[in-house]
Enzyme design. Structure first.
Site, PDB file in Angstrom:
ATOM      1  N   ASP A  16       1.001  -1.007  -0.048  1.00 24.26           N
ATOM      2  CA  ASP A  16      -0.054  -0.226  -0.033  1.00 24.26           C
ATOM      3  C   ASP A  16       0.865   1.350  -0.008  1.00 24.26           C
ATOM      4  O   ASP A  16       1.890   1.038   0.334  1.00 24.26           O
ATOM      5  CB  ASP A  16      -0.817   0.044   1.294  1.00 24.26           C
ATOM      6  CG  ASP A  16      -1.700   1.232   1.283  1.00 24.26           C
ATOM      7  OD1 ASP A  16      -2.293   1.509   0.759  1.00 24.26           O
ATOM      8  OD2 ASP A  16      -1.488   1.731   2.565  1.00 24.26           O
ATOM      9  N   ASP A  18       0.076   5.200   0.939  1.00 22.35           N
ATOM     10  CA  ASP A  18      -0.457   5.882   1.793  1.00 22.35           C
ATOM     11  C   ASP A  18      -0.493   5.336   3.224  1.00 22.35           C
ATOM     12  O   ASP A  18      -1.203   4.478   3.540  1.00 22.35           O
ATOM     13  CB  ASP A  18      -1.902   6.568   1.601  1.00 22.35           C
ATOM     14  CG  ASP A  18      -1.770   7.517   0.401  1.00 22.35           C
ATOM     15  OD1 ASP A  18      -2.377   8.425   0.313  1.00 22.35           O
ATOM     16  OD2 ASP A  18      -1.271   6.919  -0.667  1.00 22.35           O
ATOM     17  N   GLU A  25      -1.552  10.652   4.436  1.00 26.54           N
ATOM     18  CA  GLU A  25      -2.418  10.325   3.226  1.00 26.54           C
ATOM     19  C   GLU A  25      -2.589  11.503   2.438  1.00 26.54           C
ATOM     20  O   GLU A  25      -3.128  12.501   2.510  1.00 26.54           O
ATOM     21  CB  GLU A  25      -3.902  10.042   4.099  1.00 26.54           C
ATOM     22  CG  GLU A  25      -3.989   8.984   5.000  1.00 26.54           C
ATOM     23  CD  GLU A  25      -4.011   7.547   4.247  1.00 26.54           C
ATOM     24  OE1 GLU A  25      -4.923   7.449   3.481  1.00 26.54           O
ATOM     25  OE2 GLU A  25      -3.376   6.639   4.808  1.00 26.54           O
ATOM     26  N   GLY A 105      -4.737   2.581  -3.001  1.00 31.13           N
ATOM     27  CA  GLY A 105      -5.924   3.388  -3.177  1.00 31.13           C
ATOM     28  C   GLY A 105      -5.872   4.804  -3.400  1.00 31.13           C
ATOM     29  O   GLY A 105      -6.794   5.639  -3.250  1.00 31.13           O
ATOM     30  N   LYS A 149      -7.147  -4.367  -5.182  1.00 36.34           N
ATOM     31  CA  LYS A 149      -5.877  -4.856  -4.745  1.00 36.34           C
ATOM     32  C   LYS A 149      -5.389  -6.359  -4.618  1.00 36.34           C
ATOM     33  O   LYS A 149      -4.391  -6.708  -5.198  1.00 36.34           O
ATOM     34  CB  LYS A 149      -5.529  -4.252  -3.298  1.00 36.34           C
ATOM     35  CG  LYS A 149      -5.382  -2.901  -3.389  1.00 36.34           C
ATOM     36  CD  LYS A 149      -4.982  -2.163  -1.998  1.00 36.34           C
ATOM     37  CE  LYS A 149      -4.785  -0.874  -1.823  1.00 36.34           C
ATOM     38  NZ  LYS A 149      -4.427  -0.273  -0.707  1.00 36.34           N
TER      39      LYS A 149
END
Length: 224
Positions: A16, A18, A25, A105, A149
Site C-alpha cells: 500500500d 499512503d 494520506e 487506493g 488490490k
C-alpha cells in the site's frame, strides 16, 4: 510464520502507499490545499477503520477536491515524507531479486513518483481526472479498492510465475485486508486496530525495513 518451503522462497512484495510507504494520506493533504481538510480527514478515518464502503467514501472525498488547481499536486508531492526504512527495504529487496509493486487506493501521480524514486516494478493506483489544469472531482477508470488490490496481486504473481504462497503484502488500512489475507505473508504495518487484529503478522514499532527480519534477513547479513 508457518514454517514451510515457501517461507524461504518469497519472490514478490506488494505495498500500500499512503501511511505505509509514505507517512501521509495524500488525499488528506490535497484536501487541506482545497480548504476541505477536516471534511475529508473525517471520511478517510472512517474508511480506514472499515466503517464506510471504500468506493463510496473515495468518491465523496475526491468530489470535495473539485476545482483544485492541478499545480498543487507537485507541491504536495515535494513534502510527502517517506516512511522510516522504506528506501533501505526496497533497495535490499531489489538486490535480493524480489519483484515489487505499489497497489494503492491513492493516486497515480504520487505512486509513479515513488516508483521512479525507489525503483518499483509495478504501480497501480487511481487516476485523478484533470481538465484544463483543474481537478474535476472525479477519477478515471476503475477504482483501486480492497478487492481490486487482491485481484492485482493475483495478476502480478501469475505474470511473474510466482505462487501466491511466495508473495508478501504490506498495508495499514481496512482496504488492504483482502490482499493481506491471500498473500503468503500478510503484514499489517503500523495498522489500524481492525487490520492489526485480522492480519497474521504485524509490525507496529519498527520501520519498514523490519520486514527484512520476517523474510530471514539478519543484522550480520550485508548486501552493501
Amino acid at each position: 510464520q508457518e514454517d514451510n518451503i515457501f517461507r524461504r522462497h518469497r519472490r514478490l512484495v506488494v505495498f500500500d502507499m499512503d501511511s505505509t510507504l509514505i507517512e501521509a494520506e495524500v488525499i488528506d493533504e490535497l484536501a487541506k490545499e482545497a480548504g476541505v481538510g477536516d471534511q475529508v480527514i473525517e471520511i478517510t478515518e472512517a474508511a480506514m477503520r472499515g466503517e464506510l464502503d471504500f468506493n463510496e467514501s473515495f468518491r465523496r472525498r475526491v468530489a470535495l477536491l473539485k476545482g483544485l488547481d492541478a499545480s498543487v499536486l507537485e507541491s504536495v508531492a515535494q513534502r510527502l515524507p517517506l516512511t522510516e526504512g522504506a528506501e533501505d527495504l526496497v533497495s535490499h529487496l531489489k538486490m535480493l531479486g524480489f519483484k515489487t509493486a505499489i497497489l494503492s487506493g491513492g493516486f497515480t501521480y504520487f505512486a509513479e513518483k515513488l516508483q521512479k524514486q525507489l525503483g518499483f516494478d509495478y504501480v497501480y493506483a487511481n487516476q485523478l481526472d484533470i481538465r484544463d489544469g483543474v481537478v474535476t472531482g472525479e477519477v478515471v477508470g476503475e477504482i483501486v479498492n480492497g478487492d481490486r488490490k487482491a485481484q492485482l496481486l493475483r495478476e502480478i504473481a501469475e505474470r511473474e510465475g510466482v505462487r501466491l504462497e511466495q508473495t508478501i503484502a504490506v498495508g495499514d488500512g481496512a482496504n488492504d485486508l483482502p490482499m493481506l489475507s491471500i498473500a503468503g505473508l500478510g503484514i499489517a504495518f503500523r495498522a489500524k486496530p481492525l487490520v492489526r487484529q485480522s492480519a497474521k503478522q504485524a509490525i507496529s514499532t519498527l520501520g519498514l525495513d523490519g520486514i527484512l527480519y520476517l523474510i530471514g534477513f539478519r543484522d550480520r547479513d550485508s548486501l552493501r
